[in-house]
Design a protein around this motif. Structure first.
Motif, PDB file in Angstrom:
ATOM      1  N   UNK A   1      11.539  -5.895   7.709  1.00  0.00           N
ATOM      2  CA  UNK A   1      11.506  -7.355   7.767  1.00  0.00           C
ATOM      3  C   UNK A   1      12.913  -7.934   7.804  1.00  0.00           C
ATOM      4  N   UNK A   2      12.998  -9.166   8.260  1.00  0.00           N
ATOM      5  CA  UNK A   2      14.283  -9.848   8.241  1.00  0.00           C
ATOM      6  C   UNK A   2      14.840  -9.957   6.836  1.00  0.00           C
ATOM      7  N   UNK A   3      13.967 -10.145   5.876  1.00  0.00           N
ATOM      8  CA  UNK A   3      14.409 -10.231   4.482  1.00  0.00           C
ATOM      9  C   UNK A   3      15.059  -8.930   4.045  1.00  0.00           C
ATOM     10  N   UNK A   4      14.442  -7.798   4.364  1.00  0.00           N
ATOM     11  CA  UNK A   4      14.992  -6.511   3.951  1.00  0.00           C
ATOM     12  C   UNK A   4      16.321  -6.222   4.656  1.00  0.00           C
ATOM     13  N   UNK A   5      16.414  -6.571   5.930  1.00  0.00           N
ATOM     14  CA  UNK A   5      17.676  -6.366   6.644  1.00  0.00           C
ATOM     15  C   UNK A   5      18.778  -7.225   6.026  1.00  0.00           C
ATOM     16  N   UNK A   6      18.446  -8.478   5.767  1.00  0.00           N
ATOM     17  CA  UNK A   6      19.436  -9.387   5.196  1.00  0.00           C
ATOM     18  C   UNK A   6      19.900  -8.914   3.822  1.00  0.00           C
ATOM     19  N   UNK A   7      18.972  -8.420   3.025  1.00  0.00           N
ATOM     20  CA  UNK A   7      19.321  -7.946   1.686  1.00  0.00           C
ATOM     21  C   UNK A   7      20.336  -6.819   1.756  1.00  0.00           C
ATOM     22  N   UNK A   8      20.130  -5.881   2.686  1.00  0.00           N
ATOM     23  CA  UNK A   8      21.076  -4.778   2.811  1.00  0.00           C
ATOM     24  C   UNK A   8      22.428  -5.254   3.333  1.00  0.00           C
ATOM     25  N   UNK A   9      22.421  -6.143   4.324  1.00  0.00           N
ATOM     26  CA  UNK A   9      23.688  -6.642   4.862  1.00  0.00           C
ATOM     27  C   UNK A   9      24.489  -7.373   3.785  1.00  0.00           C
ATOM     28  N   UNK A  10      23.817  -8.129   2.941  1.00  0.00           N
ATOM     29  CA  UNK A  10      24.503  -8.828   1.860  1.00  0.00           C
ATOM     30  C   UNK A  10      25.084  -7.843   0.847  1.00  0.00           C
ATOM     31  N   UNK A  11      24.360  -6.759   0.597  1.00  0.00           N
ATOM     32  CA  UNK A  11      24.877  -5.743  -0.320  1.00  0.00           C
ATOM     33  C   UNK A  11      26.119  -5.088   0.254  1.00  0.00           C
ATOM     34  N   UNK A  12      26.106  -4.813   1.558  1.00  0.00           N
ATOM     35  CA  UNK A  12      27.298  -4.244   2.199  1.00  0.00           C
ATOM     36  C   UNK A  12      28.480  -5.196   2.058  1.00  0.00           C
ATOM     37  N   UNK A  13      28.257  -6.483   2.258  1.00  0.00           N
ATOM     38  CA  UNK A  13      29.329  -7.463   2.112  1.00  0.00           C
ATOM     39  C   UNK A  13      29.925  -7.418   0.708  1.00  0.00           C
ATOM     40  N   UNK A  14      29.074  -7.314  -0.295  1.00  0.00           N
ATOM     41  CA  UNK A  14      29.570  -7.225  -1.678  1.00  0.00           C
ATOM     42  C   UNK A  14      30.392  -5.959  -1.893  1.00  0.00           C
ATOM     43  N   UNK A  15      29.957  -4.855  -1.299  1.00  0.00           N
ATOM     44  CA  UNK A  15      30.692  -3.601  -1.441  1.00  0.00           C
ATOM     45  C   UNK A  15      32.035  -3.663  -0.710  1.00  0.00           C
ATOM     46  N   UNK A  16      32.075  -4.357   0.419  1.00  0.00           N
ATOM     47  CA  UNK A  16      33.347  -4.555   1.123  1.00  0.00           C
ATOM     48  C   UNK A  16      34.312  -5.317   0.232  1.00  0.00           C
ATOM     49  N   UNK A  17      33.818  -6.379  -0.398  1.00  0.00           N
ATOM     50  CA  UNK A  17      34.676  -7.145  -1.312  1.00  0.00           C
ATOM     51  C   UNK A  17      35.169  -6.271  -2.462  1.00  0.00           C
ATOM     52  N   UNK A  18      34.293  -5.456  -2.993  1.00  0.00           N
ATOM     53  CA  UNK A  18      34.674  -4.575  -4.110  1.00  0.00           C
ATOM     54  C   UNK A  18      35.789  -3.616  -3.718  1.00  0.00           C
ATOM     55  N   UNK A  19      35.723  -3.078  -2.497  1.00  0.00           N
ATOM     56  CA  UNK A  19      36.668  -2.054  -2.047  1.00  0.00           C
ATOM     57  C   UNK A  19      37.746  -2.611  -1.129  1.00  0.00           C
ATOM     58  N   UNK A  20      37.991  -3.905  -1.205  1.00  0.00           N
ATOM     59  CA  UNK A  20      38.923  -4.539  -0.273  1.00  0.00           C
ATOM     60  C   UNK A  20      40.302  -3.901  -0.311  1.00  0.00           C
TER      61      UNK A  20
END
Length: 509
Positions: A80-99
């Motif tokens: 679902x779009x919701x599940x895809x969005x949830x994963x993409x948002x998690x990746x964004x958070x991990x990018x910020x963590x490992x900036x």
């Protein structure tokens, strides 16, 4: 050179151990099938920073097979779009963590300033979040105006397996302009980063696994354009190729993809002009010109590498550019104060210098720079800030992509003449105009042959706005809702919902 702002070696420490980069295939990290490897030396410090697996046809085959199976089995495309969005948002958070980790590797491999790399990683995380919003709002269309007996639907479906080939100048940012949109659409992917900057794409692969992306949805094959990029382009199991890089390679990709008629999206070179009128805010224009030509050492498809200045202000304007250029901090990219770092390879530095020397021989006037830059304590390659005036429109330095910290200056008398100079190019990526007259700006924006036009600014970008070029600067668009549409196919569904259709063959005859 003594009157330039040179930043010598900083106190920042280079990691003792080089980064180990391997292929990501079907959810696991693998060495090359034949065991081949290659190394990357820092262009600024000349130290070994990355040891990478060197992919071949067998590795590409395994990666495409994994992506094809993952797509056909619906591991991602049926979510679902919701599940895809949830994963993409998690990746964004991990990018910020490992900036910091990502920015350091990008600086070491590419030679760009650490402060710039940090900003790019931050911008990349924002793009992942924007793509997540598109995943939630993706929809087709319905048509209930076809008469009482019909309902029409237009479904937006993922195009399938996408080969993503990225360059060395913005390795993390550009993969983030492609991959999250492909994932938001439901596609699977095989990625080949540049052999000069593989590490940050590998780190992204680590973050995707940590975020919970199913195996095979994203695969990474390291190595060179031949054979890796060629195999990724020609394979019939691949439905689309998206590439950022030189126009020459882009043309080769189109030819390689023609055998299977797959979709190709290209973001290629540019020879981007800024036109400065006498009524402009000249100090702001000078600052934007200096930024536009030296940002990322000019190794940027959007580089403002040529300016077209009204002849009434040309001499004073160029003199001010030279004055400000002397103050731009060039040098060690690990120093946070540095704004311009190293040139990617010695061969590329020689290419830059050749353009400058040939222009001087043809009668152009090198007002500043025009030679290699020595940075105390560093063994890498750097080039001086360079301003070349009295450039004529037929000179290669005015028409071809130098891809270095080199500014070409042309002059004009009228708006028509300025626009003619702007459009007299094979490229059409971006263009800019500086004037306090809104009518001048609007006419310029309409007549300039470019995918992006900036008025009284340069190189401001937003995830919401599409990016791409016309003519030999490419085809297709990234970012914005258009960036998502690139990875979708429209499918028409025509539904008869009534029973009044007259028979085509009369059953009574």
């Amino acid at each position: 050179m003594s009157d330039l702002n040179v930043v010598s070696i900083s106190e920042a420490k280079i990691p003792n151990e080089s980064f180990l980069a391997r292929h990501l295939i079907d959810g696991s990290w693998r060495e090359s099938a034949d065991g081949a490897t290659f190394e990357r030396l820092s262009p600024s410090h000349a130290s070994l920073v990355t040891r990478a697996s060197k992919g071949g046809v067998q590795d590409v085959d395994a990666a495409i097979s994994a992506a094809r199976l993952a797509f056909d089995k619906g591991r991602w495309s049926w979510t679902s779009g919701k599940d895809r969005a949830t994963l993409l948002l998690k990746v964004a958070d991990l990018i910020d963590r490992d900036r910091e980790r990502i920015a350091l590797m990008e600086t070491l491999e590419s030679g760009k300033p650490i402060s710039q790399a940090r900003a790019e990683i931050e911008g990349a995380a924002d793009i992942w979040r924007f793509a997540a919003s598109l995943a939630r709002t993706l929809h087709g269309e319905s048509y209930n105006s076809l008469g009482n007996d019909f309902l029409g639907l237009v479904l937006k479906e993922p195009i399938g397996v996408v080969s993503i080939i990225t360059p060395w100048n913005f390795p993390f940012l550009i993969v983030s302009q492609k991959l999250p949109f492909a994932l938001a659409a439901g596609c699977t992917a095989v990625i080949k980063p540049s052999e000069m900057t593989p590490a940050t794409t590998v780190i992204l692969g680590e973050l995707l696994i940590e975020a919970g992306l199913p195996a095979g949805v994203v695969n990474i094959v390291l190595g060179y354009g031949d054979p890796v990029g060629t195999a990724m382009t020609a394979d019939k199991r691949v439905d689309m190729v998206t590439f950022t890089g030189s126009t020459g390679v882009g043309k080769a990709i189109v030819k390689a993809a023609a055998g299977t008629l797959k979709k190709v999206s290209l973001e290629l070179g540019g020879k981007n002009p800024q036109v400065i009128f006498p009524d402009a805010d000249l100090e702001s224009a000078v600052d934007a010109v200096v930024f536009g030509v030296y940002f990322n050492a000019g190794e940027c498809c959007n580089s403002g590498s040529r300016i077209i200045v009204h002849e009434d202000i040309a001499e004073a304007f160029v003199a001010r550019i030279v004055e400000v250029s002397r103050k731009v901090p060039f040098g060690d990219p690990l120093d946070p104060s540095t704004k311009v770092g190293a040139i990617i390879t010695p061969g590329h530095q020689q290419k830059i210098d050749t353009y400058v020397q040939e222009a001087a021989k043809a009668g152009a006037d090198v007002r500043l720079g025009g030679a290699a830059l020595e940075v105390p304590g560093l063994a890498g390659q750097f080039y001086q800030p360079t301003v070349v005036a009295n450039v004529k429109g037929h000179m290669p330095i005015a028409r071809e992509e130098v891809f270095g910290p080199v500014l070409s200056v042309l002059t004009f008398k009228t708006l028509d003449e300025a626009i003619a100079l702007v459009n007299d190019a094979d490229y059409g990526l971006s263009a800019g105009v500086w004037s306090e007259n809104v009518h001048t700006c609007m006419e310029f924006a309409r007549r300039a042959q470019a995918g992006t036009v900036w008025t009284n600014t340069w190189m401001d970008g937003f995830a919401e706005l599409p990016f791409g070029g016309v003519k030999e600067s490419g085809q297709g668009r990234e970012l914005g809702k258009y960036g998502l549409e690139e990875f979708l196919e429209a499918k028409t569904v025509t539904m008869r919902i009534g029973r009044t259709r007259a028979p085509w063959v009369d059953p009574g005859t």
